[in-house]
Design an enzyme around this catalytic site. Structure first.
Site: not given
Length: 348
Positions: A170, A248, A344
């Site tokens: 990520r 998420s 994130e």
């Protein structure tokens, strides 16, 4: 400069429709970018002098904690095409403003499998490399060939290969050193001709089995995996159009083997996944759930009742409220497990 390359500045532009949390905030200035040349017109405009800049595609990976006192570049570049092929792969290019899920569906309609595990991920093609999006056993970086980006300081278009993008979990160059320096305008993907299904994730395997695959050796094709991923995601994750969220919210933390053994001695049933380098990835949702946060709220900001990784705006929440909820979760997880959760989305 042609008339079509001019950039229209809109003052006090509402951003509610440009962030999937649905925060009701505004930009001091906004410009819609439909052609690459408009980027430089916008950033060189005297009204943008000295102002911070924010690039928005689908706004699926950002938490806006208030009005943005600067210039927002709304990337609306469109187009997709098959570029070339060699003995091993077909190369396809998409403009940065293409909706990601629609692009994945288009590749399958062209008979080109390879991206199906990444179906229904919100956002645009241009945002995919920044986050190195991933799901159900596949990361975008595995199918990446190159991208084109404009350096705002010089107006130069630059080609980046996978090494220059420095993809991580990520993560990428554009999320770190390249942030605010470059605007991605198109991405090219390498889709392998020797395709093999990736269906090892438990939720995905169960959905495929329910659809009759794996029985009697029947293997799923790419469309079956695409359909199963869509079904699983719709069961687990709220639609941002119905309940504001950014998917998420936390990365799954990766810890060293020693730390994991110490944790497992205290929490024998901890959800974990061994990594090739000897480290261990933990399920952030499991950690959050064990701390009792699933379904809990702080004002209009809440943890989704079906998926502890997802923070939601129940209506009228501010970015600051969502951020406060995230920080409370991080404190509890650190106190109980000794593990730091990293967000994130980019929080502004």
């Amino acid at each position: 400069m042609s008339q079509t390359d001019s950039a229209e500045f809109i003052a006090g532009y509402p951003l509610k429709a440009h962030n999937t949390f649905g925060f009701d905030v505004r930009a001091q200035w906004a410009c819609r970018i439909e052609r690459e040349a408009q980027l430089m017109t916008a950033v060189r405009d005297p009204r943008a002098a000295g102002l911070p800049r924010l690039v928005l595609g689908g706004g699926s990976n950002v938490v806006l904690t208030g009005d943005f006192a600067g210039l927002v570049l709304l990337v609306a570049l469109r187009g997709r095409r098959i570029v070339s092929e060699d003995a091993d792969a077909v190369y396809v290019e998409a403009a940065a403003g293409e909706p990601w899920h629609e692009f994945v569906a288009w590749t399958l309609s062209q008979g080109l499998p390879g991206l199906e595990n990444l179906a229904l991920i919100p956002g645009t093609v241009g945002a995919a490399p920044i986050q190195n999006i991933g799901a159900y056993g596949l990361e975008m970086g595995e199918r990446f060939a190159s991208l084109r980006a404009v350096e705002l300081a010089t107006g130069e278009a630059v080609e980046f290969d996978a090494r220059a993008c420095a993809f991580g979990y990520r993560d990428s160059f554009f999320k770190r050193e390249g942030r605010d320096r470059f605007v991605i305008t198109s991405v090219t993907f390498r889709l392998p001709k020797a395709w093999e299904p990736r269906a090892g994730y438990a939720d995905l395997a169960r959905e495929l089995a329910a659809n009759g695959f794996e029985a009697n050796g029947k293997q799923p094709d790419a469309q079956a995996i695409f359909d199963a991923v869509v079904a699983v995601r719709r069961k687990k994750l709220p639609d941002p159009l119905e309940l504001g969220n950014a998917g998420s919210f936390f990365k799954n933390p990766v810890i060293d083997a020693g730390q994991f053994e110490a944790l497992k001695s205290r929490e024998p049933d901890v959800a974990s996944y061994a990594q090739p380098d000897g480290r261990v990835k933990l399920a952030a949702g499991w950690l959050i759930d064990r701390c009792g946060w699933k379904g809990r709220a702080m004002g209009a900001a809440a943890v989704h009742e079906r998926q502890a990784l997802v923070l939601v705006n129940r209506g009228g929440a501010s970015g600051a409220e969502v951020l406060a909820l995230a920080q409370a979760i991080q404190r509890d997880v650190l106190a109980r497990f000794g593990v730091e959760l990293e967000a994130e989305p980019v929080c502004l």
